[in-house]
Design an enzyme around this catalytic site. Structure first.
Site, PDB file in Angstrom:
ATOM      1  N   HIS A 185      29.544  17.126  48.525  1.00  0.00           N
ATOM      2  CA  HIS A 185      28.216  17.584  48.111  1.00  0.00           C
ATOM      3  C   HIS A 185      28.123  19.095  48.067  1.00  0.00           C
ATOM      4  O   HIS A 185      27.335  19.662  47.314  1.00  0.00           O
ATOM      5  CB  HIS A 185      27.142  16.959  49.001  1.00  0.00           C
ATOM      6  CG  HIS A 185      26.946  15.521  48.675  1.00  0.00           C
ATOM      7  ND1 HIS A 185      27.588  14.529  49.360  1.00  0.00           N
ATOM      8  CD2 HIS A 185      26.253  14.925  47.675  1.00  0.00           C
ATOM      9  CE1 HIS A 185      27.273  13.367  48.808  1.00  0.00           C
ATOM     10  NE2 HIS A 185      26.469  13.578  47.793  1.00  0.00           N
ATOM     11  N   GLU A 426      26.308   2.447  41.772  1.00  0.00           N
ATOM     12  CA  GLU A 426      27.380   3.221  42.397  1.00  0.00           C
ATOM     13  C   GLU A 426      28.227   2.378  43.349  1.00  0.00           C
ATOM     14  O   GLU A 426      29.026   2.918  44.103  1.00  0.00           O
ATOM     15  CB  GLU A 426      26.836   4.488  43.063  1.00  0.00           C
ATOM     16  CG  GLU A 426      25.651   4.285  43.951  1.00  0.00           C
ATOM     17  CD  GLU A 426      25.068   5.593  44.479  1.00  0.00           C
ATOM     18  OE1 GLU A 426      25.671   6.659  44.305  1.00  0.00           O
ATOM     19  OE2 GLU A 426      23.995   5.512  45.099  1.00  0.00           O
ATOM     20  N   ASP A 450      30.351   7.945  43.727  1.00  0.00           N
ATOM     21  CA  ASP A 450      30.507   6.848  44.684  1.00  0.00           C
ATOM     22  C   ASP A 450      31.159   5.636  44.045  1.00  0.00           C
ATOM     23  O   ASP A 450      31.927   4.930  44.700  1.00  0.00           O
ATOM     24  CB  ASP A 450      29.145   6.457  45.288  1.00  0.00           C
ATOM     25  CG  ASP A 450      28.780   7.380  46.442  1.00  0.00           C
ATOM     26  OD1 ASP A 450      29.675   7.682  47.250  1.00  0.00           O
ATOM     27  OD2 ASP A 450      27.620   7.806  46.526  1.00  0.00           O
ATOM     28  N   CYS A 497      24.888   9.875  36.108  1.00  0.00           N
ATOM     29  CA  CYS A 497      24.503  11.101  36.807  1.00  0.00           C
ATOM     30  C   CYS A 497      25.591  11.578  37.772  1.00  0.00           C
ATOM     31  O   CYS A 497      25.414  12.576  38.453  1.00  0.00           O
ATOM     32  CB  CYS A 497      23.168  10.925  37.532  1.00  0.00           C
ATOM     33  SG  CYS A 497      23.242   9.703  38.829  1.00  0.00           S
TER      34      CYS A 497
HETATM   35  C1  PEP Z   1      27.159   9.569  42.709  1.00  0.00           C
HETATM   36  O1  PEP Z   1      27.525   8.902  43.686  1.00  0.00           O
HETATM   37  O2  PEP Z   1      27.814   9.665  41.646  1.00  0.00           O
HETATM   38  C2  PEP Z   1      25.901  10.314  42.770  1.00  0.00           C
HETATM   39  C3  PEP Z   1      25.388  10.885  41.700  1.00  0.00           C
HETATM   40  O3  PEP Z   1      25.310  10.427  43.990  1.00  0.00           O
HETATM   41  P1  PEP Z   1      25.834  11.409  45.150  1.00  0.00           P
HETATM   42  O4  PEP Z   1      26.914  12.267  44.574  1.00  0.00           O
HETATM   43  O5  PEP Z   1      24.657  12.189  45.613  1.00  0.00           O
HETATM   44  O6  PEP Z   1      26.334  10.444  46.170  1.00  0.00           O
HETATM   45 MG    MG Z   2      26.152   8.505  45.307  1.00  0.00          MG
END
Ligand code: PEP
Ligand code: MG
Length: 540
Positions: A185, A426, A450, A497
């Protein structure tokens, strides 16, 4: 000149001074043998900590409001607590170093607070730990927090999501960390902010590099400390070329995202905080496809109130001036930990209590957030989506909870807009039952970060597995195609996303699969639009 390599997470050139950020040391210094000297060291460190807290309090009051700032006031008071001070003094008399005495006292007091029945006192456990670790860090010669006076290049061992939310973003020209992975992140935040960053470097934090001139080359994954004139010249040229490329992309600002074959796609942006709206507008995104709302829960000591959340969402909705925002409900858990949630320590946090599972287990936390989201929906187009869905029953349960909240708000006469309810895809399970899930919701948004981790059983946080973390794996692509087909069969829209959505080598594949929306880092939108506009894909 020192030259080193790392894995780039965002391209670009940064030129500035190094700022070394250190957490407390793992091994505490032993006593010098003189209790009076150790006691004096403690008194001096305490004074420094109080001064730091005072200025942090003023800054926080300005940035997040008085209520948040008061948390630091509690920490300052703790440093004058006679029992706490007596315990430290007694340990020093018994031969402990100042750092050992503060650490031990902090741990003992924190455990005692945590064991109390009163919820307010329990929450103080975090304060004692926080303030004690501040003093320990000072005693160990490290800096606490991000006391950056001028813009610089941040060097750290690693940065947790809760540390990144506390960083003075306007002062950071680049990150360079020894650990970290390109899917973490922290890396995602670097992309949102559009700053060149390297992870997995060999940089030595103890080399006295703090304050030295530095250059980060996020194109080639290289950094230079005390660069010579030739390197400075070359890097300035490279920066100039990059700026020129950026200028050329300006031709795509305000243009429709449509292929030569006439297929349209929405290009949205991913953000974590209301202040990121500025990047959305600058990047010319058509809306926000993922507001990672959990960042509003990190870097603080207590749950945000409904009003605090509402004010944050209001800022986003108003700032977007009519563009849509898709708010993802909090995805706490795994690497995004907030102590005040008091979640049990888990063997496998990525497979544990996270995302929607927390909301189902803690309906009050969910209710507070949903009320704030529904209130904000009265001000502009808002969609909401739920993370970490694996089963149809979870979606039905959450929809039921949402309906109860909306009914209760309607009774109270609170204005609300129409809100689309969607889910993130995900987990492989969600992708495989997407036909059934599509009947329950208004849209899908695929979280490829994910989905890759769970499909391939590869920890996205583990840098040593980067070679195995393969988002182009045929298994992933089959799931992505299946999800789009099932969404369209049910007449709902679907987007991506996860980070893969911004991968230009995949754009045509996603257009071909029929994805209706790609939500990417705001800094990526114009480049992606160029790619879309140059593509030949036609609607099926
Ligand atoms: C993902 O898992 O692709 C996602 C967009 O959520 P995060 O990266 O916040 O887990
Ligand atoms: Mg995610």
């Amino acid at each position: 000149m020192i030259v080193g390599n790392g894995r780039p997470v965002f391209s670009g050139i940064a030129i500035g001074r190094a700022y070394v950020y250190k957490k407390g040391l793992a091994t505490l210094p032993a006593s010098c043998g003189d209790a009076a000297v150790e006691q004096q060291k403690f008194e001096t460190a305490k004074q420094t900590a109080l001064e730091q807290l005072q200025s942090l309090m003023e800054e926080t009051a300005e940035r997040l409001g008085e209520e948040q700032a008061m948390i630091l006031d509690v920490q300052m008071m703790m440093m004058d607590d006679q029992d706490y001070l007596d315990s430290i003094a007694a340990m020093i008399q018994n031969g402990a170093s100042a750092a050992e005495a503060v650490k031990e006292t902090g741990d003992t007091f924190s455990a005692a607070f945590a064991a109390m029945d009163d919820a307010y006192m329990q929450a103080r456990a975090v304060d004692v730990r926080d303030v004690s670790s501040r003093v320990v860090t000072i005693l160990c010669g490290g800096k606490v927090g991000f006391a950056m006076e001028e813009p610089g290049i941040l060097i750290a061992e690693d940065l947790t999501p809760s540390e990144t939310v506390q960083m003075p973003k306007d002062k950071i020209l680049a990150f360079v960390t020894r650990q970290g992975s390109s899917n973490s992140h922290t890396a995602i935040l670097a992309r949102i902010m559009g700053i060149p960053s390297l992870v997995k470097t060999q940089i030595n934090l103890d080399d006295g590099v703090d304050g030295h001139p530095m250059i980060v080359d996020g194109f080639d994954g290289r950094y230079y400390i005390d660069p010579d004139e030739e390197v400075v010249r070359l890097m300035q040229e490279k920066k100039h070329t990059a700026d020129e490329h950026q200028r050329q992309l300006e031709a795509y600002r305000g243009k429709e995202s449509i292929t030569r074959g006439g297929q349209k796609v929405k290009l949205f942006a991913n953000i974590g905080n209301p202040s990121d709206v500025e990047h959305v507008l600058k990047g010319d995104a058509e809306g926000v496809g993922l507001l990672r709302s959990e960042f509003l829960y990190l870097g603080r000591d207590s749950y945000p109130t409904e009003d605090e959340l509402y004010n944050a969402y209001r800022k986003v909705v108003e700032g977007l001036q009519g563009r849509r925002v898709v708010i993802r409900t909090l995805d706490i858990g795994a690497d995004k930990q907030a102590d005040y949630f008091q979640l049990d320590k888990e063997e496998n946090p990525a497979l544990g209590l996270r995302g929607i599972r927390i909301c189902i287990r803690r309906p009050e936390v969910f209710r507070t957030q949903m009320r704030a989201i529904y209130r904000a929906s009265a001000l502009g187009p808002v969609s909401v989506m739920f993370p970490m869905i694996a089963s149809v029953w979870e979606v039905r349960k959450v929809k039921e909870m949402c309906q109860t909240i909306r009914d209760e708000m309607a009774k109270e006469g609170i204005p609300m807009g129409e809100v689309e309810h969607g889910i993130m895809i995900e987990t492989p399970a969600a992708a495989l039952v997407s036909e059934q899930l599509a009947a329950e919701v208004d849209f899908f948004s695929v979280g490829t970060n994910d989905l890759t981790q769970y499909t391939l059983a590869v920890d996205r946080q583990n840098p040593s597995l980067d070679g195995f973390y393969d988002p182009y794996h045929p298994a992933l692509l089959r799931l992505l195609r299946l999800v789009a087909e099932n969404a369209h069969k049910a007449g709902i829209w679907c987007g991506i996303c996860g980070e893969l959505g911004g991968d230009l080598t995949m754009t045509e594949t996603f257009l071909d699969m029929g994805y209706d929306e790609l939500s990417v880092s705001p800094t990526r939108v114009l480049e992606l639009r160029k790619k879309v506009c140059e593509s030949e894909v036609s609607p099926k």
